[in-house]
Design a protein around this motif. Structure first.
Motif, short mmCIF file in Angstrom:
data_model
loop_
_atom_site.label_atom_id
_atom_site.label_comp_id
_atom_site.label_asym_id
_atom_site.label_seq_id
_atom_site.Cartn_x
_atom_site.Cartn_y
_atom_site.Cartn_z
N ARG A 38 3.15 5.95 -2.90
CA ARG A 38 4.28 6.71 -3.43
C ARG A 38 4.19 6.82 -4.95
N GLU A 39 3.78 5.73 -5.60
CA GLU A 39 3.63 5.70 -7.05
C GLU A 39 2.61 6.76 -7.50
N LEU A 40 1.46 6.78 -6.85
CA LEU A 40 0.41 7.73 -7.19
C LEU A 40 0.86 9.16 -6.90
N GLN A 41 1.60 9.34 -5.82
CA GLN A 41 2.09 10.66 -5.47
C GLN A 41 3.06 11.18 -6.53
N ASP A 42 3.94 10.30 -6.99
CA ASP A 42 4.90 10.68 -8.03
C ASP A 42 4.17 11.06 -9.32
N LEU A 43 3.15 10.27 -9.68
CA LEU A 43 2.37 10.56 -10.88
C LEU A 43 1.68 11.91 -10.75
N ALA A 44 1.10 12.16 -9.58
CA ALA A 44 0.40 13.44 -9.35
C ALA A 44 1.38 14.60 -9.44
N ASN A 45 2.56 14.45 -8.86
CA ASN A 45 3.56 15.52 -8.91
C ASN A 45 4.02 15.77 -10.33
N ARG A 46 4.19 14.70 -11.11
CA ARG A 46 4.62 14.86 -12.50
C ARG A 46 3.57 15.58 -13.32
N ALA A 79 0.84 -1.20 0.00
CA ALA A 79 0.00 0.00 0.00
C ALA A 79 0.87 1.25 0.00
N TYR A 80 1.95 1.23 0.76
CA TYR A 80 2.86 2.38 0.82
C TYR A 80 3.52 2.60 -0.54
N ALA A 81 3.96 1.52 -1.16
CA ALA A 81 4.60 1.63 -2.47
C ALA A 81 3.63 2.20 -3.50
N ARG A 82 2.38 1.76 -3.44
CA ARG A 82 1.36 2.25 -4.38
C ARG A 82 1.08 3.74 -4.13
#
Length: 45
Positions: A16-24, A11-14
């Motif tokens: 972070r993944e979504l956060q990176d996508l949102a930031n990009r 869940a934490y990895a996911r």
């Protein structure tokens, strides 16, 4: 116990993944305020 730790890690990895996508995507899209400022600058010229 191992199963619980695994799901929390996944869940934490996911997250972070979504956060990176949102930031990009946020980095590529100007905010509404800067869009308005850009329009004002274009009109002045």
């Amino acid at each position: 116990m191992v199963f619980t730790v695994y799901t929390i890690e996944m869940a934490y990895a996911r997250m972070r993944e979504l956060q990176d996508l949102a930031n990009r995507s946020r980095a590529h899209q100007p905010t509404a305020a800067s869009k308005r400022a850009a329009k004002k600058r274009a009109k002045k010229r």
